[in-house]
Design a protein around this motif. Structure first.
Motif, short mmCIF file in Angstrom:
data_model
loop_
_atom_site.label_atom_id
_atom_site.label_comp_id
_atom_site.label_asym_id
_atom_site.label_seq_id
_atom_site.Cartn_x
_atom_site.Cartn_y
_atom_site.Cartn_z
N VAL A 192 71.10 9.78 55.65
CA VAL A 192 69.76 9.81 54.36
C VAL A 192 70.81 11.02 53.52
N ASP A 193 70.64 10.81 52.26
CA ASP A 193 71.25 10.88 51.01
C ASP A 193 69.72 11.99 50.15
N SER A 194 69.27 12.99 50.85
CA SER A 194 67.62 13.15 50.40
C SER A 194 68.37 13.56 48.22
N ILE A 195 69.13 14.18 48.55
CA ILE A 195 68.84 14.28 46.97
C ILE A 195 69.14 12.95 45.73
N ASN A 196 70.32 12.24 46.17
CA ASN A 196 70.02 11.35 45.09
C ASN A 196 69.31 10.12 45.97
N LYS B 299 72.43 5.90 53.63
CA LYS B 299 73.73 4.52 54.13
C LYS B 299 73.63 5.08 55.47
N THR B 300 74.10 3.52 55.36
CA THR B 300 74.47 2.72 56.33
C THR B 300 75.53 1.67 56.91
N SER B 301 76.14 2.10 58.62
CA SER B 301 77.46 2.12 58.64
C SER B 301 77.01 0.90 59.96
N ALA B 302 76.91 -0.27 60.12
CA ALA B 302 76.17 -1.17 60.96
C ALA B 302 77.72 -2.76 61.05
N LYS C 157 65.56 9.56 65.51
CA LYS C 157 65.39 9.96 64.66
C LYS C 157 67.02 11.11 64.87
N ASN C 158 67.98 10.39 65.60
CA ASN C 158 69.43 10.50 66.46
C ASN C 158 70.21 9.81 65.22
N GLY C 159 70.13 9.24 64.44
CA GLY C 159 70.60 8.31 63.41
C GLY C 159 70.95 7.58 63.62
N TYR D 78 58.35 12.32 52.45
CA TYR D 78 57.84 12.14 53.77
C TYR D 78 59.47 11.43 54.54
N ASP D 79 58.87 11.63 55.52
CA ASP D 79 60.12 11.28 56.64
C ASP D 79 60.18 10.14 57.19
N ILE D 80 61.65 9.53 57.07
CA ILE D 80 62.44 8.33 57.33
C ILE D 80 62.08 7.33 58.75
N ASN D 81 62.14 8.91 59.88
CA ASN D 81 62.50 8.64 60.35
C ASN D 81 61.30 7.59 61.42
#
Length: 173
Positions: free
Chosen positions: A108-112, A116-119, A88-90, A20-23
């Motif tokens: 997004v680390d789709s494998i794991n 990861k956010t930095s806010a 879409k731009n992160g 699925y698309d996270i955006n």
């Protein structure tokens, strides 16, 4: 060679169906914390036994601690109109209709299955009346998965089950 191609197509179709698309804008429909569970559909808050005991035995006058009824009303007000936004731009936001209270970037680390956010905690009233920005940057890893088209996010400590689980429904406009 044809068998390899068929297997490749089957794997590709499975991945595309389950990837699925996270955006987009994701509305909170369910929250489970160590202290309470909130279900937006039923507009019901259930407190853990430990938290109920804590609130009832705390010295409210000394701590100026609210009652369970007041806490429930605050939870309903806060969580009933709360969104996660991943553009879409992160760019990542947590917001309500009137306030953006966390803003930053995400990866997004789709494998794991980790976002990861930095806010930074902010309070930017969309009506333009005030704006506040903290100086401290918050880095958060959110475990995620999709089930029945819903996004499940876990934030916090994962091994001792002290995390907060959000179940979100994508806003389709």
């Amino acid at each position: 060679m044809n068998k390899v191609f068929v297997v490749f197509l089957l794997v590709l179709s499975f991945v595309s169906v389950n990837n699925y698309d996270i955006n987009g804008e994701w509305e909170i429909i369910y929250v489970k914390t160590p202290n309470y569970t909130y279900d937006k559909k039923t507009n019901q808050v259930d407190f853990s036994r430990t938290y109920r005991r804590f609130v009832k035995t705390s010295n409210r006058k000394q701590l100026d601690f609210p009652t369970l009824e007041k806490i429930e009303a605050e939870i309903k007000m806060k969580d009933s109109n709360n969104w996660f936004v991943f553009d879409k731009n992160g760019i990542y936001q947590r917001r309500t209709d009137f306030d953006v209270f966390v803003e930053g970037s995400y990866e997004v680390d789709s494998i794991n299955k980790i976002i990861k956010t930095s806010a930074k905690n902010i309070s930017k009233n969309t009506l333009g009346s005030h704006e506040y920005r903290s100086r401290r940057e918050l880095k958060t890893n959110m475990n995620y998965y999709f089930e029945n088209g819903l996004l499940h996010l876990s934030i916090g400590k994962f091994k001792d089950k002290q995390s907060t689980l959000f179940i979100l429904k994508k806003n389709i406009n």
